[in-house]
Write an enzyme that holds these catalytic residues in place. Structure first.
Site, mmCIF file in Angstrom:
data_model
loop_
_atom_site.group_PDB
_atom_site.id
_atom_site.type_symbol
_atom_site.label_atom_id
_atom_site.label_comp_id
_atom_site.label_asym_id
_atom_site.label_seq_id
_atom_site.Cartn_x
_atom_site.Cartn_y
_atom_site.Cartn_z
ATOM 1 N N CYS A 1 0.805 -1.231 0.000
ATOM 2 C CA CYS A 1 0.000 0.000 0.000
ATOM 3 C C CYS A 1 0.843 1.288 0.000
ATOM 4 O O CYS A 1 0.476 2.274 -0.638
ATOM 5 C CB CYS A 1 -0.965 -0.004 1.172
ATOM 6 S SG CYS A 1 -0.265 -0.654 2.688
ATOM 7 N N HIS B 1 -1.937 6.651 4.128
ATOM 8 C CA HIS B 1 -0.523 6.611 4.517
ATOM 9 C C HIS B 1 0.167 7.895 4.033
ATOM 10 O O HIS B 1 0.060 8.257 2.859
ATOM 11 C CB HIS B 1 0.182 5.410 3.883
ATOM 12 C CG HIS B 1 -0.289 4.075 4.398
ATOM 13 N ND1 HIS B 1 -1.088 3.926 5.510
ATOM 14 C CD2 HIS B 1 -0.035 2.808 3.954
ATOM 15 C CE1 HIS B 1 -1.325 2.636 5.726
ATOM 16 N NE2 HIS B 1 -0.703 1.939 4.794
HETATM 17 P P1 NAP Z 1 -7.868 -8.367 7.619
HETATM 18 O O1 NAP Z 1 -8.741 -7.184 7.789
HETATM 19 O O2 NAP Z 1 -7.196 -8.910 8.813
HETATM 20 O O3 NAP Z 1 -8.746 -9.519 6.940
HETATM 21 C C1 NAP Z 1 -8.262 -10.819 6.789
HETATM 22 C C2 NAP Z 1 -9.155 -11.568 5.834
HETATM 23 O O4 NAP Z 1 -8.539 -12.815 5.510
HETATM 24 C C3 NAP Z 1 -10.532 -11.907 6.389
HETATM 25 O O5 NAP Z 1 -11.468 -11.844 5.321
HETATM 26 C C4 NAP Z 1 -10.352 -13.347 6.850
HETATM 27 O O6 NAP Z 1 -11.565 -14.054 6.843
HETATM 28 C C5 NAP Z 1 -9.458 -13.883 5.761
HETATM 29 N N1 NAP Z 1 -8.692 -15.056 6.176
HETATM 30 C C6 NAP Z 1 -7.905 -15.194 7.258
HETATM 31 N N2 NAP Z 1 -7.350 -16.435 7.288
HETATM 32 C C7 NAP Z 1 -7.818 -17.085 6.190
HETATM 33 C C8 NAP Z 1 -7.640 -18.389 5.674
HETATM 34 N N3 NAP Z 1 -6.853 -19.279 6.275
HETATM 35 N N4 NAP Z 1 -8.279 -18.730 4.527
HETATM 36 C C9 NAP Z 1 -9.096 -17.844 3.901
HETATM 37 N N5 NAP Z 1 -9.307 -16.589 4.349
HETATM 38 C C10 NAP Z 1 -8.674 -16.211 5.478
HETATM 39 O O7 NAP Z 1 -6.691 -8.099 6.555
HETATM 40 P P2 NAP Z 1 -6.617 -7.025 5.362
HETATM 41 O O8 NAP Z 1 -6.087 -5.737 5.863
HETATM 42 O O9 NAP Z 1 -7.911 -7.052 4.635
HETATM 43 O O10 NAP Z 1 -5.444 -7.618 4.463
HETATM 44 C C11 NAP Z 1 -5.684 -8.634 3.510
HETATM 45 C C12 NAP Z 1 -4.489 -8.756 2.560
HETATM 46 O O11 NAP Z 1 -4.327 -7.538 1.850
HETATM 47 C C13 NAP Z 1 -3.153 -9.055 3.233
HETATM 48 O O12 NAP Z 1 -2.375 -9.879 2.390
HETATM 49 C C14 NAP Z 1 -2.537 -7.673 3.345
HETATM 50 O O13 NAP Z 1 -1.130 -7.725 3.428
HETATM 51 C C15 NAP Z 1 -2.992 -7.051 2.039
HETATM 52 N N6 NAP Z 1 -3.036 -5.583 2.021
HETATM 53 C C16 NAP Z 1 -3.667 -4.902 3.010
HETATM 54 C C17 NAP Z 1 -3.700 -3.502 2.923
HETATM 55 C C18 NAP Z 1 -4.367 -2.658 3.977
HETATM 56 O O14 NAP Z 1 -4.218 -1.437 3.913
HETATM 57 N N7 NAP Z 1 -5.109 -3.231 4.920
HETATM 58 C C19 NAP Z 1 -3.113 -2.839 1.864
HETATM 59 C C20 NAP Z 1 -2.496 -3.592 0.873
HETATM 60 C C21 NAP Z 1 -2.475 -4.949 0.952
HETATM 61 P P3 NAP Z 1 -12.476 -14.203 8.197
HETATM 62 O O15 NAP Z 1 -13.202 -12.912 8.362
HETATM 63 O O16 NAP Z 1 -13.362 -15.335 7.854
HETATM 64 O O17 NAP Z 1 -11.522 -14.497 9.317
#
Ligand code: NAP
Length: 496
Positions: free
Chosen positions: A149, A242
């Site tokens: 990001c 950010h």
């Molecule tokens: P998050 O809010 O913690 O959400 C995690 C998600 O992953 C939830 O939908 C969860 O489902 C699912 N999950 C967890 N374990 C899993 C498994 N074993 N199998 C299938 N689904 C699973 O995280 P996030 O911020 O959305 O980040 C998601 C991804 O995007 C990561 O790779 C992160 O590095 C990337 N990312 C994030 C951002 C940001 O600003 N947040 C920016 C760029 C990239 P449940 O609800 O069912 O637990």
């Protein structure tokens, strides 16, 4: 006409929810499946997701049953917001099963045959796709990724500098928002009254991903850019957006005005192709001494732009500035969607060509004499704001009417004089025309609707044109403003 059937992996998390939000009413993609972890599988989406990105969860997904993240879902395109500890093999399984995967996760970013894509920066890297399929034996499916990001916003501003002046060294210090850590993220007792000077793995991503993104695709492989980057990453208590303090050493020695000019003029393939999620201006430059700020600037261009400010000399590296970008919109889901739109526009993902043509945001064609008249009116009226009405017929501008500005303080706002308005509307009616647009000026500020402009907007279907005299050259930009909710959508202006 059918849209592309689209699934979201990890649809319940911070990024997954942004996908759901952004894909509501998307012209090309339609959500047909949502998937998440075992905790959510089998539940209705409305019960599995703790919705927090906008006031209301889109109706179309509320009752969808959350599926396991396994191939076989009813979709051709898959957006992945999976955590990196599980994303790698799951995304490969989907690609092997014939799905096109547009991922946020970092697992495949460094695979030599996977594009690490920013459509304005390295669209030629899509050339890696055929060899990815060939090498992996995937007939139909493949993987593309977006960057970290913070990286995406850094690279969007480094690209025009690299192209115009050559780029040698970059020093970046980030102040990253809480939503970057997902939901529920950083414990409140850790971050309240505090800054955490460490985000696991983040500095390495910022120091390495730009080298691939700014690298050259030679027809077979990407040759990394020859740049050195040093990063400090900090978690701060803002919610979204950010902020990055950047210093750069360039090969050439442009003036500050020249640096600002290349930022302002930067455009790429998404703008040329008018992709549905493309910002009109990928880089927005703020002139105020205390901008960009997360609260005010993260939603610029619907969260799809990088906002630059405080461009100035740096006594060590040469030049320094601030850049701010929304981390879950352009920094994550918005990027993955724009990447997929580029796939469609470049023929890597098929969609009915008529739908592509019909639903690409079309430019506003402004006859040169009308543009000149708007600028002349603005210059005559400065430092007060001026205003007027454009009449149109069948989508073409037929006449410009000047109106008096009846605002109490015309230096900072405008209000079409009611007598002038009545006279003009009667004339437009008499000709069988309609109201094509309302124009006004910003003598000393950028050509973007102020909160007052948005609140006062009255016509849903007409353009709101703003001419700014704040820079050396006048700038005219056009918007439509949804009077029921205030959503602002910019349309490219083509003067001809
Ligand atoms: P998050 O809010 O913690 O959400 C995690 C998600 O992953 C939830 O939908 C969860 O489902 C699912 N999950 C967890 N374990 C899993 C498994 N074993 N199998 C299938 N689904 C699973 O995280 P996030 O911020 O959305 O980040 C998601 C991804 O995007 C990561 O790779 C992160 O590095 C990337 N990312 C994030 C951002 C940001 O600003 N947040 C920016 C760029 C990239 P449940 O609800 O069912 O637990």
């Amino acid at each position: 006409m059918p849209k592309i059937r689209t699934g979201i992996l990890a649809a319940t998390g911070a990024v997954g929810q942004r996908f759901v939000q952004l894909l509501e009413n998307h012209p090309w993609f339609e959500i047909t499946a949502v998937a998440a972890s075992d905790n959510s599988v089998g539940k209705r989406y409305k019960d599995a997701a703790r919705w927090f990105v906008s006031p209301d969860m889109p109706e179309a997904v509320r009752d969808m049953i959350v599926l396991p993240c396994e191939p076989g879902m009813d979709c051709d395109l898959v957006f992945s917001a999976l955590p990196s500890d599980v994303a790698g093999p799951i995304e490969e399984a989907f690609a092997a099963a014939g799905h096109v995967v547009s991922s946020n996760a970092n697992n495949h970013r460094w695979d030599p045959d996977v594009p690490l894509l920013i459509p304005e920066v390295n669209p030629t890297h899509l050339g890696l796709i055929p060899q990815q399929r060939l090498r992996r034996g995937w007939e139909k499916g493949y993987i593309i990724t977006n960057g970290n990001c913070s990286t995406i916003h850094l690279v969007l501003v480094l690209k025009p500098l690299q192209d115009a002046f050559g780029l040698k060294k970059v020093l970046v210090t980030t102040m990253q928002a809480l939503s970057g850590a997902g939901y529920p993220g950083v414990p409140s007792l850790d971050i309240t009254d505090n800054i955490i000077p460490f985000i696991g793995g983040e500095e390495k991503k910022l120091e390495t991903e730009p080298l691939k993104m700014l690298g050259h695709f030679d027809g077979e492989k990407v040759i990394n850019a020859d740049i050195v980057i040093s990063a400090h990453c900090n978690r701060v208590g803002t919610r979204d957006g950010h902020l990055e303090a950047v210093s750069v050493e360039l090969v050439e020695q442009p003036t500050i005005e020249e640096v600002i000019q290349v930022f302002r003029e930067f455009k790429g393939e998404p703008q040329a192709l008018n992709l549905p999620s493309a910002p009109v201006y990928p880089i927005v430059v703020r002139d105020e001494p205390d901008r960009p700020q997360p609260r005010f600037d993260r939603d610029a261009e619907r969260g799809m732009a990088s906002v630059v400010g405080r461009v100035r000399k740096d006594p060590i590296l040469g030049y320094k500035f601030l850049v701010l970008g929304h981390n879950t919109l352009r920094g994550a889901a918005g990027s993955a969607i724009l990447n997929a739109e580029l796939l469609v526009a470049k023929g890597y993902l098929s969609l009915d060509p008529d739908l592509v043509k019909a639903q690409t945001r079309t430019a506003l064609h402004l006859p040169a004499h009308i543009a000149q008249e708007i600028v002349a009116h603005a210059r005559e009226g400065a430092p007060q704001e001026i205003c007027g009405i454009l009449a149109g017929h069948n989508g073409t501008i037929t006449r410009l009417y000047r109106a008096r500005n009846a605002a109490e303080n015309p230096i900072v706002t405008y209000n079409l004089d009611p007598h002038d308005q009545l006279r003009i509307l009667q004339d437009i009616d008499a000709h069988g025309w309609d109201i094509f647009g309302i124009y006004h000026s910003h003598p000393a500020s950028p050509a973007h609707p102020s909160p007052t402009d948005v609140a006062q907007a009255y016509y849903n279907d007409s353009y709101y044109l703003i001419v700014s005299l704040a820079q050396k050259e006048p700038v005219i930009r056009a918007f439509k403003i949804n009077t029921n909710g205030g959503q602002v959508t910019e349309y490219p202006v083509v003067v001809e």
